[in-house]
Motif scaffolding. Structure first.
Motif: not given
Length: 810
Positions: A442-467
């Protein structure tokens, strides 16, 4: 001398309250809250106060249960402070029924005054006086911190006797925070939800808090706003902590002085001469969105086809890939990996296989270009572009984009060939993370979301994808790999985000509903990351893949997710961001309503095509869609109308055989904005056609067909199509021309729409005229997928939509 000073001070202080006694109507809930009681006790010392309660039918009752006329009051005051922002439910309390709104609109339009404080500020959006949603962000204030105001218009009467900068409220030690409603980016700037406010529109801002100078707040959030409604005035004081029940407040005098000034300013001398259905009242009712419906009846709703209501605006928009301007991207960079680029611009990557579009995320953590969300929006744009043009070059580009998307998908072990080849894989031995199987980076950088979860760089997202775009690509290009890729993603990624194969289960109205989380935050079973738009963003691919694979599990999950957001709409009146099942429920962000409407409607189409009964879901979605396309939406998304020039089904031959042929043209118009009243069309005769002395137009409308004979000059100057439109009204202007010289036929002229009545934040009696060009105009010499013969055919959207003629409101 001392006695003179004391006497002068006493006289000045008493003069503030020396005005004639006003008749004040204090609007309260069924049970008077302690905060409302404190206001009542203070107000009774200075005014003649009557507590009034709306009965929902348009009447207001006093404490004895006797109906009283709003016109008897000099002004009204609505104050509400609840322990939780959503407890007020301002969309469904008796103050917001159609009858109550009409009574209030009549009162204000004829000169009444309304003071709104505390969490009641949200009422202004429901009333139609405020076109921008009141933000409900929680902010923390330090113990014993003060709320300071800076007068933006020091000469305004409400600031009489106050300094240009003054303190109005003391936050007690037991206060854990406060809640703000409007939050300008800067003190003088407009609402954070609007970047298009004019200087004139900003004049309604009367005061603001200077960037946490006193209150210890994170940013400037609290302002005082004035609205003019016909002859009436509305003042809104934004702070959630507007208290009269704090005996230790050291700034009580300022609070009293400001409040009295406001009541005097909005107050009417004597009874208000209320007359029903004044022009300003009618406009206010159009803007209020009564029952989500802007005065549409149940019969009107039944006559609107839900997919057609979305079809025009979805397809007939300039196709854009995420972060790309213009589309297709025109800038080619040989080196993009690790390179920083200009935010908001897209680039063609010369150093990545298949040359995907790369851009910079808006997040500050993003330091380099990357194929945002693995080109999800880019693939969607190519699909839409092909549906509009049937251009072989576009189809080739679509297929190339598909190749990149498939290449960028993690395999069953979580290995990613795209990241590996480009040297961006950040896992040990580049083997991958099995938890990310069949997802996309999804992204090429790590970032914390508003719920306290820390997304890793390149982690798979589950709701905005090319599906879902992959499913559309499968339907267009027939590539079975696209459908399989989307299916693999659903089966492997959805279960990570909830306890029962990825979903939580709830019951609503006797039917099963499902919701899933925003992130895979442990432990499983957490309930603090429910977000409205996530549900529809997942229902969309579940329904599409389930339709094509006949997967009952996927179809049922899609139905349940949609039913969940129906519950959200029924509870809140709109689709906001945080859902009922989130511990952050109460942050009423309107920012993602489009992310509920668009994928939700797509999902409904696939479920119906699969044979599922979606009538209960459509009941809510249609109302939500009408509201989304109504007066409130253009403040952010600018969906006011749809205008397209449609050309013949078969292109004209390029030789002399075309000369003398008759060609039919159709200008298709659909309006969405509730304040849009008059619509006029400007159009011109294309080069190479005979210019007739008189032109016969057939105008098809929801109210019947009519013919109109005009000259070409009159058509070019503008002909009136409708004098009083309603959201969802569709019009078709048809006429026939004769080819004179095919060699002179070049570009087809772009028609224009003249819209009158959109007022934005101006007063209800002010009308604005706006002229806009058509979005879609084809080439007469090339085949057009959308043309005069099939523009009412829903199947143009591609996919399983049945061929049902467009049904218009009666």
């Amino acid at each position: 001398m001392l006695w003179c000073v004391i006497l002068t001070a006493v006289l000045l202080a008493s003069a503030v309250f020396a005005a004639p006694v006003l008749q004040l109507g204090l609007i309260v809930d069924e049970d008077v809250s302690p905060h409302q009681a404190a206001i009542r006790d203070w107000a009774q010392q200075h005014y003649s106060v009557t507590l009034i309660r709306p009965d929902g039918a348009g009447n207001f009752l006093d404490e004895a249960g006797k109906a009283v006329a709003l016109g008897d009051f000099s002004c009204l005051w609505y104050h509400c402070v609840m322990g939780h922002p959503r407890e007020l439910s301002p969309w469904y309390c008796k103050l917001t029924t159609e009858g109550s709104l009409r009574a209030m609109a009549d009162y204000l339009a004829c000169g009444g005054g309304l003071y709104v404080t505390g969490s009641g500020a949200r009422y202004l959006t429901r009333l139609g006086a405020e076109p921008y949603f009141a933000s409900m962000d929680y902010v923390k204030g330090g113990n014993n911190s003060d709320c300071g105001y800076e007068a933006l218009d020091p000469e305004h009467p409400i600031f009489a006797g106050l300094d240009n900068t003054f303190i109005v409220q003391h936050m007690r030690r037991d206060e854990n925070g406060a809640c703000g409603f409007w939050k300008p980016e800067r003190l003088q700037s407009p609402l954070a939800y609007s970047y298009l406010c004019t200087q004139e529109q900003q004049e309604r801002f009367l005061a603001g808090t200077p960037l946490a100078r006193w209150a210890g707040l994170e940013q400037d959030r609290f302002i005082i706003v004035e609205h003019q409604v016909g002859a009436g005035k509305v003042i809104t004081n934004g702070p959630y902590f507007y208290y009269f029940d704090d005996p230790e407040d050291p700034h009580r005098e300022n609070l009293e002085r400001l409040t009295h000034n406001i009541v005097q300013y909005i107050g009417h001398d004597g009874p208000v001469p209320v007359q029903p259905d004044a022009p300003a009242a009618k406009t206010l009712m159009r803007r209020s969105g009564v029952y989500w419906g802007l005065d549409l009846t149940d019969e009107d709703y039944a006559a609107i086809d839900i997919m057609d209501y979305y079809f025009d605006i979805y397809l007939m928009q300039p196709p854009k890939g995420y972060g790309t301007r213009p589309w297709p991207p025109s800038i080619h960079l040989e080196r993009t990996i690790g390179v920083e680029g200009e935010r908001g611009k897209g680039f063609i990557a010369g150093d990545i296989r298949y040359n995907p579009v790369v851009s910079m995320y808006a997040y500050a953590q993003c330091k380099s270009l990357f194929p945002n969300n693995s080109n999800c929006k880019v693939l969607e744009a190519w699909c839409n572009d092909y549906l509009l043009t049937a251009d072989p070059g576009v189809l080739e580009s679509l297929r190339n984009c598909v190749e990149f998307v498939l290449w960028a998908q993690y395999d069953e072990n979580g290995y990613n060939a795209f990241l590996d080849e480009t040297g961006q894989m950040e896992f040990e031995d580049r083997k991958g993370d099995p938890a990310w199987a069949y997802g996309w980076p999804y992204m090429n950088f790590a970032w914390p979301d508003g719920f306290g979860y820390h997304w890793k760089a390149f982690e798979s997202f589950h709701h905005t994808t090319p599906a879902f775009p992959l499913v559309k690509a499968y339907e267009i290009a027939g590539d079975e790999r696209c459908l399989q890729a989307a299916k693999n993603w659903l089966e492997h990624q959805l279960p990570r985000y909830g306890p029962n194969d990825g979903v939580y289960e709830v019951q609503w109205q006797g039917k099963q509903a499902y919701w899933t989380g925003y992130n895979p935050m442990p432990p499983v079973g957490t309930d603090n990351d429910g977000v409205d738009n996530i549900q529809t963003l997942l229902a969309e691919p579940l329904a599409a893949v389930g339709y094509h694979t006949k997967d009952a599990w996927m179809l049922e999950r899609a139905r349940g997710l949609l039913w969940y957001v129906c519950r959200e709409l029924a509870t809140d009146g709109e689709w906001y961001y945080m859902s009922i099942n989130s511990t952050k429920y109460g942050l009423m962000h309107r920012s993602h309503m489009s992310a509920v409407v668009a994928p939700g409607l797509n999902a409904i189409a696939y479920l119906e095509a699969a044979g599922m009964d979606c009538s209960d879901i459509k009941h809510y979605f249609l109302r939500g869609t009408v509201l989304y396309r109504s007066w409130a939406a253009p403040s952010k998304w600018d969906f006011t109308h749809c205008l397209a020039k449609l050309l013949p089904e078969k292109p004209l031959p390029r030789d002399a055989s075309a000369n003398g042929r008759e060609v039919q043209f159709v200008d298709f118009i659909k309006v969405y904005h509730a304040e849009l009243r008059e619509v006029a069309l400007k159009d011109t005769i294309p080069a190479g056609f005979v210019v007739p002395d008189r032109l016969e137009l057939l105008i098809e409308s929801p109210h019947g067909n009519r013919t109109l004979t005009v000259t070409p000059d009159e058509l070019a100057a503008g002909i009136l199509i409708a004098e009083d439109c309603r959201p969802g009204d569709a019009f078709a202007v048809c006429y026939t021309l004769q080819v004179q010289d095919i060699t002179k036929v070049t570009e087809t002229p772009t028609p224009q729409l003249v819209m009158r009545g959109i007022q934005a934040m101006l007063g209800p009696d002010a009308w604005i005229e706006t002229t806009v060009d058509a979005v879609y105009v084809g080439d007469l010499l090339k085949p057009q997928p959308i043309n005069v013969s099939n523009f009412r055919d829903r199947s143009l959207y591609a996919g399983p939509l049945p061929r049902i003629p467009m049904v218009q409101a009666k």
